[in-house]
Design a protein around this motif. Structure first.
Motif, PDB file in Angstrom:
ATOM      1  N   CYS A 199       4.561   6.511  -6.264  1.00  0.00           N
ATOM      2  CA  CYS A 199       3.730   6.035  -5.155  1.00  0.00           C
ATOM      3  C   CYS A 199       2.327   5.695  -5.651  1.00  0.00           C
ATOM      4  N   TRP A 233       0.369   5.720  -0.062  1.00  0.00           N
ATOM      5  CA  TRP A 233       1.322   4.629  -0.181  1.00  0.00           C
ATOM      6  C   TRP A 233       2.423   4.711   0.875  1.00  0.00           C
ATOM      7  N   TRP A 283       0.722   2.007  -5.438  1.00  0.00           N
ATOM      8  CA  TRP A 283      -0.563   1.825  -4.749  1.00  0.00           C
ATOM      9  C   TRP A 283      -1.570   1.152  -5.669  1.00  0.00           C
TER      10      TRP A 283
END
Length: 63
Positions: A51, A35, A55
């Motif tokens: 993250c 990410w 994502w």
């Protein structure tokens, strides 16, 4: 075939069906967060839960 053989065959068929429904493993680790690009050790793919969640949200919208 006895009951044990029938049960084993049913279990094998059910396991095969469940494996086809299994969620894909996802992208391969690259050594960087997928990410934000922050370096991470393999086999990690993201540097944080945030993250990973970002994502996954972004990629879920593309499907």
């Amino acid at each position: 075939m006895d009951e044990a053989d029938i049960t084993a065959a049913r279990l094998e068929a059910e396991m095969a069906r469940l494996l086809t429904l299994r969620r894909a493993a996802g992208p391969e680790p690259t050594g960087a967060c997928l990410w934000c690009g922050e370096p991470v050790e393999k086999p990690l793919r993201w540097c944080s839960v945030e993250c990973r969640d970002d994502w996954e949200r972004a990629h879920a919208q593309r499907r």
